[in-house]
Structure formats: C-alpha cells, structure tokens
Design an enzyme around this catalytic site. Structure first.
Site, short mmCIF file in Angstrom:
data_model
loop_
_atom_site.label_atom_id
_atom_site.label_comp_id
_atom_site.label_asym_id
_atom_site.label_seq_id
_atom_site.Cartn_x
_atom_site.Cartn_y
_atom_site.Cartn_z
N GLU A 1 -68.27 -17.63 -50.74
CA GLU A 1 -68.30 -16.70 -51.89
C GLU A 1 -67.30 -17.14 -52.97
O GLU A 1 -67.58 -17.06 -54.16
CB GLU A 1 -68.00 -15.27 -51.41
CG GLU A 1 -69.16 -14.70 -50.60
CD GLU A 1 -68.84 -13.35 -49.99
OE1 GLU A 1 -67.87 -13.27 -49.21
OE2 GLU A 1 -69.54 -12.37 -50.29
N GLU B 1 -71.83 -13.44 -42.08
CA GLU B 1 -71.31 -12.08 -41.89
C GLU B 1 -72.16 -11.23 -40.95
O GLU B 1 -71.63 -10.45 -40.16
CB GLU B 1 -71.16 -11.36 -43.23
CG GLU B 1 -69.95 -11.80 -44.04
CD GLU B 1 -70.19 -13.01 -44.93
OE1 GLU B 1 -71.21 -13.71 -44.73
OE2 GLU B 1 -69.37 -13.25 -45.83
N ALA C 1 -63.22 -14.67 -44.98
CA ALA C 1 -62.16 -13.68 -45.09
C ALA C 1 -61.50 -13.61 -43.71
O ALA C 1 -62.14 -13.92 -42.70
CB ALA C 1 -62.75 -12.33 -45.45
N1 COA Z 1 -60.66 -15.23 -39.95
C1 COA Z 1 -59.56 -15.32 -39.18
N2 COA Z 1 -59.26 -16.40 -38.45
C2 COA Z 1 -60.10 -17.45 -38.52
C3 COA Z 1 -61.27 -17.44 -39.29
C4 COA Z 1 -61.54 -16.26 -40.06
N3 COA Z 1 -62.62 -16.15 -40.85
N4 COA Z 1 -61.92 -18.60 -39.12
C5 COA Z 1 -61.18 -19.33 -38.29
N5 COA Z 1 -60.08 -18.63 -37.89
C6 COA Z 1 -59.01 -19.05 -36.98
C7 COA Z 1 -59.45 -18.96 -35.53
O1 COA Z 1 -59.31 -17.63 -35.06
C8 COA Z 1 -58.50 -19.92 -34.89
O2 COA Z 1 -57.23 -19.30 -34.77
P1 COA Z 1 -56.37 -19.44 -33.39
O3 COA Z 1 -56.12 -20.92 -33.27
O4 COA Z 1 -55.15 -18.65 -33.66
O5 COA Z 1 -57.23 -18.92 -32.30
C9 COA Z 1 -58.34 -21.00 -35.93
O6 COA Z 1 -58.73 -20.42 -37.18
C10 COA Z 1 -59.21 -22.21 -35.69
O7 COA Z 1 -60.55 -21.78 -35.57
P2 COA Z 1 -61.50 -22.12 -34.32
O8 COA Z 1 -62.56 -21.08 -34.25
O9 COA Z 1 -60.67 -22.34 -33.10
O10 COA Z 1 -62.10 -23.52 -34.79
P3 COA Z 1 -63.49 -24.16 -34.36
O11 COA Z 1 -63.48 -25.54 -34.84
O12 COA Z 1 -63.76 -23.92 -32.91
O13 COA Z 1 -64.62 -23.32 -35.18
C11 COA Z 1 -65.53 -22.23 -37.12
C12 COA Z 1 -64.65 -23.39 -36.59
C13 COA Z 1 -65.40 -22.24 -38.64
C14 COA Z 1 -66.99 -22.46 -36.72
C15 COA Z 1 -65.03 -20.88 -36.55
O14 COA Z 1 -63.63 -20.79 -36.76
C16 COA Z 1 -65.66 -19.64 -37.14
O15 COA Z 1 -66.80 -19.33 -36.84
N6 COA Z 1 -64.92 -18.92 -37.99
C17 COA Z 1 -65.36 -17.66 -38.56
C18 COA Z 1 -66.39 -17.88 -39.62
C19 COA Z 1 -66.88 -16.56 -40.16
O16 COA Z 1 -67.53 -15.79 -39.50
N7 COA Z 1 -66.56 -16.31 -41.44
C20 COA Z 1 -66.98 -15.13 -42.12
C21 COA Z 1 -65.94 -14.09 -42.07
S1 COA Z 1 -66.46 -12.62 -42.89
#
Ligand code: COA
Length: 260
Positions: A115, A135, A66
C-alpha cells in the site's frame, strides 16, 4: 531530525528514505508511520529536494506489512482510527506530495508495504521482490488504501484476484500487470532509481508539481481532471520556470530551473 526506525540521506537534490526495521522485515509500526510522516513533511518544505526514493533496509523486504502485533487486539473503533490516521498522515500524504516519490521495492512488499509503494508516484522492483495484499488471510481487509489504489493500478479483476487469494506475485508478473514500471537486478535497483531521479531533476519543479496535481485529480470524485489540467497548464505560464524553460530551448542551452 533524529529517527529511530528510518534513515534519511540527502544527496544532490535526491532524498533517500530507508525503512530500518530489518529484524521485523521493516513492518510499519506506529513509530515508523509517524517518522515517515515527519520525513515527508520535512521534504515538502525543502525546495532543494527534487526527487525522493523510498526503500527498505536489507535485501529481504521493502515492508512486510503493517505491524500485526500492534493491532491484533484492537476494537472496531481503534481499527477505524488506525486506518483513517494512517491514510491521512502517510499514504494520502505521499500520494499528494508534489515531489515525485519512487518506491524502490527491494524485497517483500506486502499489505501496508505494498500500500505504501502504491501511494508513491511510481514503483521499480528488484527481480526477487514479491508483492501481495494478504490481509484476508488474517481475517481483515487492506486498510491503508489498498483496495482503491490496487484497483486503479491493475484493474478490478486483477485487484480482486490478488486480494481474495491473498497470494503473492513476483516482480515479473507485477511488471506485466503494470503494478511496477520496471524490474532490475537487486544490486542495480537503487542506481536505476537514481537515474530516474536525475531525469526528474532536469525538469521544472513547479511544472512537475502541477502535473502531479492534475494526474491525481483524475482519481478525485466530483472533480473534473480536464478542468484541473487547464488550470495547472495556465498557471505554468505565470512562472519564471516557464520563461527559463522556453528561453533555454530557443537559445539552445540547458534550462536552469529555480522552482519560481
Ligand atoms: N508484522 C509484524 N511482524 C512481522 C511482520 C508484520 N507484518 N512481517 C514479518 N514480521 C516479523 C516476524 O514476526 C518475524 O519476527 P520474529 O523474528 O521476532 O519472530 C520477523 O519479522 C521475520 O519474519 P519471518 O516470518 O520469520 O520471515 P519469513 O522469511 O519466514 O517469512 C514473510 C517472510 C514476509 C512471508 C512473513 O514474515 C509474513 O507472512 N509476514 C506477514 C505478511 C502480512 O501478512 N502482511 C500484512 C499485514 S496486514
């Protein structure tokens, strides 16, 4: 309908829905959830659609969760609304859809992304996909049905391991756990799903809808799935599809189901 965060493509009875926010790793914001709801609602009333493939754009993410930026400042009441509204309009909606939905997991499927994949009727992953419900690392729990569907799919111990450690598992472990049905090379993922859709298309759509309702009944409290099965089994006998399917078998020809 014109969409801004998803792409829909209908081809020969198969609808492909691609979540299109690659710069945000296809994270589910309010607009995406609403557009997905509209696309699935449209599909529900289109008798020509016999299977749906749901995937993410690019090769990095199915859906990375999300959209965290949207709920970071929510109150408890807003959080309850977000969760309830999302569950009803998208996650439960997909699960209860009577057209099979296959999640083609083409990369990260995290939080709301996993999910969503779990709300689909079944899942196929590319070999570089990573899945998790992280989460608790944000101080919150899954809110779009993850605690329930992951437990159904992999059992309590594995579900609690994935949820409490907030770690990701790779596609091969997900297959071993039964979270995904198959793992393919990245460039074969969609073709593999289209082949499954071709098999689905050969079968009676009313029977498929009945089978989905009967299987879902297993997970509904207070409902006896065996009784639902009897009802759904019997209903098939009143359909033209059943007459067509049985006559085609006896005539040694291919059935031509019309969904009637
Ligand atoms: N919500 C909002 N933005 C998200 C996102 C999310 N769940 N997941 C990724 N993004 C965004 C990042 O903020 C980033 O945006 P920016 O370029 O404007 O800063 C972009 O997507 C790319 O993500 P980034 O984190 O730079 O890529 P990465 O390869 O370093 O890491 C992940 C990939 C998936 C490991 C990491 O993005 C992450 O942990 N995301 C969140 C996962 C999460 O906790 N999901 C559950 C949410 S309830």
């Amino acid at each position: 309908m014109t969409y801004h965060t998803i792409l829909t493509q209908k081809n020969d009875g198969v609808l492909t829905i691609t979540i299109e926010r690659p710069k945000k790793l296809n994270a589910l914001n309010k607009a995406t959830i609403s557009e997905l709801h509209s696309a699935f609602t449209e599909a529900k009333s289109d008798a020509t659609i016999r299977a749906i493939i749901l995937t993410g754009s690019g090769d990095k993410a199915f859906v990375a969760g999300a959209d965290i930026s949207e709920f970071a400042n929510f109150t408890e009441q807003q959080a309850a609304e977000l969760s309830r509204e999302g569950q009803q309009s998208l996650f439960n909606f997909v699960e209860q859809l009577e057209i099979p939905v296959i999640a083609a997991i083409n990369g990260f499927a995290l939080g709301g992304g996993l999910e969503l994949a779990m709300a689909a009727h079944f899942r196929v992953a590319s070999d570089h996909a990573k899945m998790g419900l992280p989460e608790v690392s944000l101080g919150v729990i899954p809110g779009y049905g993850g605690t329930q569907r992951l437990t159904q799919l992999v059992g309590k111990g594995r579900a609690l391991e994935l949820i409490t450690t907030a770690q990701m598992i790779d596609a091969s472990k997900a297959e071993t756990w039964g979270l995904v049905n198959a793992v393919t090379a990245a460039d074969e993922l969609l073709d593999y799903c289209y082949r499954l859709a071709e098999h689905i298309k050969r079968n009676g759509p009313l029977a498929i809808a009945g089978a989905i309702r009967a299987v879902n009944a297993h997970y509904q409290t207070g409902i006896n799935g065996y009784d639902v099965e009897i009802l759904e089994f019997a209903k098939c006998f009143g359909t033209n599809d059943f007459k067509e399917g049985t006559s085609a078998f006896l005539d040694k020809r291919k059935a031509n189901f019309k969904g009637e």
